[in-house]
Motif scaffolding. Structure first.
Motif, PDB file in Angstrom:
ATOM      1  N   ASP A  46     -30.219   3.090  -5.796  1.00 17.75           N
ATOM      2  CA  ASP A  46     -29.377   3.177  -6.991  1.00 17.75           C
ATOM      3  C   ASP A  46     -28.492   4.424  -6.993  1.00 17.75           C
ATOM      4  O   ASP A  46     -28.991   5.544  -7.005  1.00 17.75           O
ATOM      5  CB  ASP A  46     -30.270   3.170  -8.229  1.00 17.75           C
ATOM      6  CG  ASP A  46     -29.500   3.007  -9.513  1.00 17.75           C
ATOM      7  OD1 ASP A  46     -28.259   2.966  -9.471  1.00 17.75           O
ATOM      8  OD2 ASP A  46     -30.155   2.914 -10.563  1.00 17.75           O
ATOM      9  N   PRO A  47     -27.161   4.257  -6.994  1.00 11.74           N
ATOM     10  CA  PRO A  47     -26.266   5.412  -7.061  1.00 11.74           C
ATOM     11  C   PRO A  47     -26.259   6.084  -8.426  1.00 11.74           C
ATOM     12  O   PRO A  47     -25.710   7.181  -8.571  1.00 11.74           O
ATOM     13  CB  PRO A  47     -24.895   4.827  -6.721  1.00 11.74           C
ATOM     14  CG  PRO A  47     -24.996   3.385  -7.033  1.00 11.74           C
ATOM     15  CD  PRO A  47     -26.432   3.000  -6.849  1.00 11.74           C
ATOM     16  N   ASN A  48     -26.870   5.447  -9.426  1.00  7.97           N
ATOM     17  CA  ASN A  48     -26.939   6.080 -10.748  1.00  7.97           C
ATOM     18  C   ASN A  48     -28.007   7.175 -10.791  1.00  7.97           C
ATOM     19  O   ASN A  48     -28.017   7.975 -11.711  1.00  7.97           O
ATOM     20  CB  ASN A  48     -27.233   5.021 -11.815  1.00  7.97           C
ATOM     21  CG  ASN A  48     -26.098   4.037 -11.947  1.00  7.97           C
ATOM     22  OD1 ASN A  48     -24.985   4.403 -12.291  1.00  7.97           O
ATOM     23  ND2 ASN A  48     -26.365   2.779 -11.632  1.00  7.97           N
ATOM     24  N   GLN A  49     -28.904   7.182  -9.810  1.00  3.69           N
ATOM     25  CA  GLN A  49     -29.931   8.216  -9.722  1.00  3.69           C
ATOM     26  C   GLN A  49     -29.380   9.367  -8.873  1.00  3.69           C
ATOM     27  O   GLN A  49     -28.992   9.153  -7.736  1.00  3.69           O
ATOM     28  CB  GLN A  49     -31.208   7.654  -9.081  1.00  3.69           C
ATOM     29  CG  GLN A  49     -31.799   6.483  -9.818  1.00  3.69           C
ATOM     30  CD  GLN A  49     -32.248   6.865 -11.214  1.00  3.69           C
ATOM     31  OE1 GLN A  49     -32.808   7.936 -11.419  1.00  3.69           O
ATOM     32  NE2 GLN A  49     -31.977   5.994 -12.165  1.00  3.69           N
ATOM     33  N   PRO A  50     -29.372  10.591  -9.399  1.00  2.00           N
ATOM     34  CA  PRO A  50     -28.827  11.708  -8.625  1.00  2.00           C
ATOM     35  C   PRO A  50     -29.655  11.987  -7.370  1.00  2.00           C
ATOM     36  O   PRO A  50     -30.855  11.763  -7.324  1.00  2.00           O
ATOM     37  CB  PRO A  50     -28.885  12.884  -9.594  1.00  2.00           C
ATOM     38  CG  PRO A  50     -29.708  12.459 -10.752  1.00  2.00           C
ATOM     39  CD  PRO A  50     -29.832  10.974 -10.717  1.00  2.00           C
ATOM     40  N   GLY A  51     -28.968  12.477  -6.343  1.00  2.00           N
ATOM     41  CA  GLY A  51     -29.626  12.879  -5.117  1.00  2.00           C
ATOM     42  C   GLY A  51     -29.664  11.840  -4.025  1.00  2.00           C
ATOM     43  O   GLY A  51     -30.038  12.160  -2.894  1.00  2.00           O
ATOM     44  N   HIS A  52     -29.290  10.599  -4.307  1.00  3.56           N
ATOM     45  CA  HIS A  52     -29.334   9.562  -3.272  1.00  3.56           C
ATOM     46  C   HIS A  52     -28.089   9.565  -2.385  1.00  3.56           C
ATOM     47  O   HIS A  52     -28.165   9.225  -1.215  1.00  3.56           O
ATOM     48  CB  HIS A  52     -29.487   8.176  -3.907  1.00  3.56           C
ATOM     49  CG  HIS A  52     -30.811   7.955  -4.549  1.00  3.56           C
ATOM     50  ND1 HIS A  52     -31.979   7.882  -3.825  1.00  3.56           N
ATOM     51  CD2 HIS A  52     -31.159   7.803  -5.845  1.00  3.56           C
ATOM     52  CE1 HIS A  52     -32.995   7.683  -4.654  1.00  3.56           C
ATOM     53  NE2 HIS A  52     -32.516   7.633  -5.889  1.00  3.56           N
ATOM     54  N   TYR A  53     -26.962   9.900  -2.942  1.00  3.81           N
ATOM     55  CA  TYR A  53     -25.703   9.869  -2.203  1.00  3.81           C
ATOM     56  C   TYR A  53     -24.963  11.177  -2.448  1.00  3.81           C
ATOM     57  O   TYR A  53     -25.132  11.814  -3.488  1.00  3.81           O
ATOM     58  CB  TYR A  53     -24.815   8.710  -2.685  1.00  3.81           C
ATOM     59  CG  TYR A  53     -25.448   7.354  -2.499  1.00  3.81           C
ATOM     60  CD1 TYR A  53     -25.431   6.726  -1.265  1.00  3.81           C
ATOM     61  CD2 TYR A  53     -26.067   6.701  -3.564  1.00  3.81           C
ATOM     62  CE1 TYR A  53     -26.007   5.477  -1.089  1.00  3.81           C
ATOM     63  CE2 TYR A  53     -26.652   5.454  -3.396  1.00  3.81           C
ATOM     64  CZ  TYR A  53     -26.620   4.854  -2.159  1.00  3.81           C
ATOM     65  OH  TYR A  53     -27.189   3.623  -1.990  1.00  3.81           O
ATOM     66  N   PRO A  54     -24.088  11.561  -1.513  1.00  3.56           N
ATOM     67  CA  PRO A  54     -23.293  12.777  -1.760  1.00  3.56           C
ATOM     68  C   PRO A  54     -22.298  12.545  -2.896  1.00  3.56           C
ATOM     69  O   PRO A  54     -21.879  11.427  -3.161  1.00  3.56           O
ATOM     70  CB  PRO A  54     -22.566  13.008  -0.436  1.00  3.56           C
ATOM     71  CG  PRO A  54     -22.687  11.748   0.339  1.00  3.56           C
ATOM     72  CD  PRO A  54     -23.837  10.973  -0.214  1.00  3.56           C
ATOM     73  N   THR A  55     -21.937  13.621  -3.547  1.00  2.40           N
ATOM     74  CA  THR A  55     -20.939  13.560  -4.617  1.00  2.40           C
ATOM     75  C   THR A  55     -19.557  13.341  -3.997  1.00  2.40           C
ATOM     76  O   THR A  55     -19.300  13.766  -2.877  1.00  2.40           O
ATOM     77  CB  THR A  55     -20.932  14.891  -5.400  1.00  2.40           C
ATOM     78  OG1 THR A  55     -22.242  15.133  -5.868  1.00  2.40           O
ATOM     79  CG2 THR A  55     -19.975  14.865  -6.563  1.00  2.40           C
ATOM     80  N   CYS A  56     -18.691  12.699  -4.731  1.00  2.00           N
ATOM     81  CA  CYS A  56     -17.304  12.515  -4.292  1.00  2.00           C
ATOM     82  C   CYS A  56     -16.702  13.896  -4.002  1.00  2.00           C
ATOM     83  O   CYS A  56     -16.717  14.767  -4.880  1.00  2.00           O
ATOM     84  CB  CYS A  56     -16.505  11.811  -5.396  1.00  2.00           C
ATOM     85  SG  CYS A  56     -14.723  11.783  -5.119  1.00  2.00           S
ATOM     86  N   PRO A  57     -16.180  14.116  -2.805  1.00  2.00           N
ATOM     87  CA  PRO A  57     -15.629  15.436  -2.487  1.00  2.00           C
ATOM     88  C   PRO A  57     -14.479  15.844  -3.400  1.00  2.00           C
ATOM     89  O   PRO A  57     -14.378  17.009  -3.778  1.00  2.00           O
ATOM     90  CB  PRO A  57     -15.145  15.306  -1.039  1.00  2.00           C
ATOM     91  CG  PRO A  57     -15.762  14.069  -0.508  1.00  2.00           C
ATOM     92  CD  PRO A  57     -16.127  13.208  -1.672  1.00  2.00           C
TER      93      PRO A  57
END
Length: 151
Positions: A46-57
């Motif tokens: 889930d991309p709604n959970q922080p820490g799974h994917y990098p933030t948009c640069p």
């Protein structure tokens, strides 16, 4: 001396050498597999959970949303059947998904027929219009009155 005519395609019309269709459609299958794989990943992580994917640069550097911000959450929402939520995460991308699907199918069908990809959507006016719409969307979604366009 006259030279024999050189044929662009050594096989009679309608005949392909064995395996050439599979080889021709390999890029199409690769694109489809990559899109499906990415969709499955985003569906389960889930991309709604922080820490799974990098933030948009762009967002991290400027604090402003880019035209793609919200795309992973859109895909996550679509894979779970939440169409309204998907639209809210990135309305422009949501509206463009059928266009991208059409272009992919057209590319595949034309390639299978041995023809190069072509679409009226690749002419200058539609391309420049698309770039203009994306630029306006990028600006407007960051204005205070356009919170509906923010992810």
């Amino acid at each position: 001396m006259s030279r024999p005519a050189v044929h662009a395609h050594p096989h009679p019309a309608g005949e392909r050498p064995r395996g050439s269709l599979a080889r021709t459609l390999l890029p199409h299958g690769t694109v489809l597999a990559a899109a499906a794989g990415a969709s499955v990943l985003v569906a389960f992580v889930d991309p709604n959970q922080p820490g799974h994917y990098p933030t948009c640069p762009f967002l991290a550097m400027t604090g402003y949303y880019c035209p793609g911000c919200g795309a992973m959450r859109l895909v996550n929402a679509l894979t779970h059947g939440h169409v309204g939520a998907a639209f809210g995460f990135n309305p422009l991308l949501f509206l463009l998904l059928p266009v991208f699907g059409y272009l992919y199918v057209r590319w595949t069908v034309l390639s299978a027929r041995g023809r190069p990809m072509w679409s009226a959507l690749f002419r200058p006016v539609p391309v420049y219009s698309f770039v203009g719409v994306v630029a306006v969307y990028w600006i407007v979604r960051n204005l205070p009155f356009a919170h509906a366009l923010a992810p």
